[in-house]
Scaffold this active site. Structure first.
Site, short mmCIF file in Angstrom:
data_model
loop_
_atom_site.label_atom_id
_atom_site.label_comp_id
_atom_site.label_asym_id
_atom_site.label_seq_id
_atom_site.Cartn_x
_atom_site.Cartn_y
_atom_site.Cartn_z
N CYS A 242 51.83 25.00 -36.26
CA CYS A 242 53.19 24.69 -36.71
C CYS A 242 53.23 23.77 -37.93
O CYS A 242 54.25 23.74 -38.63
CB CYS A 242 53.98 24.06 -35.58
SG CYS A 242 54.43 25.24 -34.31
N ASN B 5 52.81 31.32 -39.99
CA ASN B 5 52.12 30.95 -38.75
C ASN B 5 52.67 31.76 -37.59
O ASN B 5 52.31 32.91 -37.40
CB ASN B 5 52.23 29.44 -38.51
CG ASN B 5 51.69 29.05 -37.14
OD1 ASN B 5 50.63 29.54 -36.74
ND2 ASN B 5 52.40 28.23 -36.40
N GLU B 6 53.57 31.17 -36.86
CA GLU B 6 54.05 31.83 -35.64
C GLU B 6 55.48 32.30 -35.91
O GLU B 6 56.42 31.79 -35.32
CB GLU B 6 54.00 30.80 -34.51
CG GLU B 6 53.98 31.36 -33.14
CD GLU B 6 53.75 30.25 -32.13
OE1 GLU B 6 54.62 29.36 -31.97
OE2 GLU B 6 52.68 30.27 -31.48
O1 AHR Z 1 48.63 24.93 -30.81
C1 AHR Z 1 49.83 24.25 -30.73
C2 AHR Z 1 50.99 25.03 -31.33
O2 AHR Z 1 51.25 26.18 -30.58
C3 AHR Z 1 50.77 25.56 -32.71
O3 AHR Z 1 51.00 24.60 -33.66
C4 AHR Z 1 51.77 26.66 -32.81
O4 AHR Z 1 51.38 27.68 -33.69
C5 AHR Z 1 51.93 27.14 -31.38
O5 AHR Z 1 53.25 27.17 -31.01
#
Ligand code: AHR
Length: 661
Positions: free
Chosen positions: A237, A371-372
């Protein structure tokens, strides 16, 4: 005995003993297992970078935290000024005569949960300083034990003469006479003449590979010992930031450390129940250091860049993100990064890398964009990145996101996979922090995946056990069982990285984690050893392994067993990994079918991971409670092994391939 009777005899004996009969087709090596298969996910969460892997011991070394003296105690006459020598870190402190010869001016740094030092080790203190009047002055630098019952608090003292009005870097070595976990760094003005100080730094001299701007050796060693094939960085994140202002910007993380601007760490405020108001990113561990470390541990660097979206969990308002038609600087950042990593020293960004000490390219092959992320807002932003990257750098493989979960965000996950196929990204980053039942049911997850589309990067995963979201042995066992499915499907899964990697015992925000530490010690969790066993015994090719004609996936009638097999062409050995999730010990007969006429097994060994307590894990006090135990196996001349696998255990059988005399 004819062959029919032999088969019958084996069948009857196994039926009679209740042994689990597994067959490995030694003559059918399948998919190649990529060197990138098992790797590291690094994010500055849980004080993994500042206060962790990055060996700097001074917190707020440049006086740039919004509260300029956070982390510092001052005494006497200390003031903050803002016209320092480093453009992006302009603040510094002025120490002035306190007005009486018996009074003192100075300051003390509390470090990250203390300044920890060891007797017999050397610490490099450095500071940028000047005497504004141009006269000469002095500072006294001490490592102290504030809770000492000894007469003298200081365990190391040195004096620095400062004799110039020009900002100059001064370096000394401190050698403490005692070990202290909760020490302090103290600096006294030691002369009536006022002094300015900037970028106050303290590192152990003995860092990983001896780099001055280096990494903590015990932690780096543990990472290297995983023999990772890929290093994903810098998150997570923090790639996204809580807002775009606080996203990770790689260009801020390179060049002289004194001029890398501070960034707020989004994990400072993500959870109010684990709130850390002093959590910032110094960027001292920046992109150059990540690339360098990846090279040193022989892992492929895999940077993840912001796609123009701030964290979608924290921003449901589209104005928080970059409009699609304004993405140009973000795309340029990605192109420039490739030049920084791979361009020669005549290019703009390659020149900076060369000046930092690495004239040779880093040979970066992968880049992750976003990222996510999820939703059309991600896809519409990713598209122009893919277009620009394919055009300028067709040699670079692109990683796209499949969102936060294939379980509780399945609709978004399926939508993203469809879009990733259409965009023809090379790999798709899947994340799952999931309970035991889900992970065990997913041991077959990749058996039916499309073999022609993008490959899978299991970029963040860990067992978050029901009601036990912390490290314990059973969670590790579940991870081991799930990973048999990754291995069996190495033709579609190219990379897998457990997450998160590192956690300070006093400063964590997220558990479980792979490696825990305080300021002096560290330990590997049971999950670490699962990862390590997969990585050390990765092999080169998948071998078919069945029980009752089916893959061993904990299916009905398989007695809670999960298994996979590989051949290692370099070492000429077979490797079988078996996880027993049941409460009973299990007898296993593993037969190697398809060996040539004179081929047999030669020397063998088994490495087993188990615990007498499923809720236990390693700890700072007991770091070796759960570790792999290795034993020899007498298999010489055989084509089958008969073993017993303890209840709730993970075993790796390593069997040499040879010929009958
Ligand atoms: O690994 C912890 C968090 O989990 C990461 O930052 C994020 O990509 C996911 O939500």
């Amino acid at each position: 005995m004819n062959i029919f009777l032999l088969i019958l005899a084996v069948f009857v004996s196994d039926w009679a003993t209740g042994a689990n009969e597994m067959t490995v087709r030694a003559d059918k090596p399948g998919a190649e297992i990529r060197p990138t298969m098992y790797g590291l996910f690094f994010e500055d969460i849980n004080y993994a970078a500042d206060g962790g892997l990055y060996a700097e011991m001074v917190k707020n070394r440049s006086f740039e935290f919004p509260q300029r003296l956070m982390g510092w105690n001052t005494f006497g006459k200390v003031s903050i000024r803002d016209d320092g020598p480093f453009e992006r870190n302009p603040h510094y402190v002025r120490l002035e005569y306190p007005g009486h010869k018996e009074k003192r001016t100075g300051l003390e740094n509390e470090g990250y949960f203390g300044v920890a030092f060891r007797e017999g080790e050397n610490y490099r203190f450095s500071v940028w300083a000047r005497v504004p009047s141009g006269q000469s002055s002095k500072i006294k630098v001490e490592l102290i034990d504030p809770n000492s019952i000894e007469e003298v608090q200081a365990v190391a003292t040195q004096t620095i003469d400062i004799a110039s009005a020009k900002w100059t870097k001064y370096t000394i070595t401190l050698s403490p006479t005692r070990t202290e976990a909760k020490g302090r760094l103290r600096i006294f003005l030691d002369s009536p003449e006022e002094v300015d100080l900037e970028h106050v730094s303290l590192f152990p001299v003995d860092t990983w590979m001896g780099h001055e701007n280096g990494l903590r050796k015990d932690l780096a060693r543990k990472l290297a010992d995983l023999k990772p094939g890929v290093l994903r960085f810098p998150g997570g994140c923090i790639v996204e930031g809580t807002d775009l202002k606080t996203r990770y910007q790689w260009k801020n993380s390179i060049g002289p450390v004194e001029n890398r601007p501070l960034n707020e760490n989004r994990w400072q405020h993500s959870f109010t129940y684990r709130f850390f108001p002093d959590y910032y990113q110094s960027y001292g561990l920046g992109y150059y250091e990540f690339f360098q470390f990846a090279e040193e541990i022989d892992a492929e660097p895999l940077p993840i860049l912001n796609v123009g979206l701030a964290c979608q969990f924290q921003n449901d308002d589209s104005t928080a993100h970059v409009p699609v038609d304004s993405l140009y600087p973000y795309i340029q950042d990605a192109l420039d990064l490739i030049e920084f990593a791979n361009g020669d020293a005549s290019t703009r960004w390659g020149k900076i890398r060369a000046e930092m000490g690495h004239p040779e390219p880093f040979d970066m092959k992968y880049i992750g964009i976003g990222n996510e992320q999820w939703g059309p807002e991600y896809v519409e932003r990713l598209k122009p990145f893919v277009k620009a990257l394919r055009h300028a750098h067709p040699e670079i493989q692109i990683v796209g996101s499949a969102g936060p979960s294939p379980d509780w965000m399945k609709k978004e996950f399926d939508y993203l996979w469809q879009e990733m196929r259409e965009l023809k990204v090379d790999l798709v980053d899947e994340h799952y922090y999931s309970p035991e039942s889900w992970l065990l049911s997913q041991a077959t997850r990749y058996d039916k995946y499309d073999r022609k589309g993008p490959k899978v990067f299991a970029g963040e995963y860990a067992c978050h056990a029901e009601g036990k979201k912390w490290n314990h042995f059973n969670a590790s066992l579940v991870e081991a069982a799930f990973m048999t499915g990754l291995e069996r499907n190495a033709d579609v899964v190219y990379m897998a990285t457990y997450a998160p990697l590192l956690a300070h015992v006093e400063g964590w925000q997220w558990r479980p984690d792979l490696i825990w530490f305080d300021n002096l010690r560290s330990f590997a969790s049971a999950s670490y050893y699962v990862q390590q066993l997969y990585s050390l015994y990765r092999g080169t090719h998948v071998l078919p392994l069945t029980m009752g004609g089916k893959a061993v996936t904990g299916a009905e009638g398989q007695n809670g067993l999960y298994a996979s097999a590989v051949y290692d062409a370099n070492e000429e050995r077979y490797i079988v990994k078996v996880v027993n999730t049941s409460n009973e010990a299990q007898d296993l007969n593993i037969t190697f079918d398809g060996l040539k006429r004179r081929e047999v097994l030669t020397e063998g060994r088994v490495v087993t991971l188990l615990s007498d307590n499923l809720d236990a894990d390693n700890s700072l006090e007991n770091p070796r409670r759960i570790v792999p135990i290795e034993k020899a196996l007498d298999v010489s001349g055989e084509r089958r092994i008969d073993v017993e696998l303890p209840a709730k255990s993970f075993a790796v059988y390593i069997l040499g391939k040879g010929s009958m005399e």
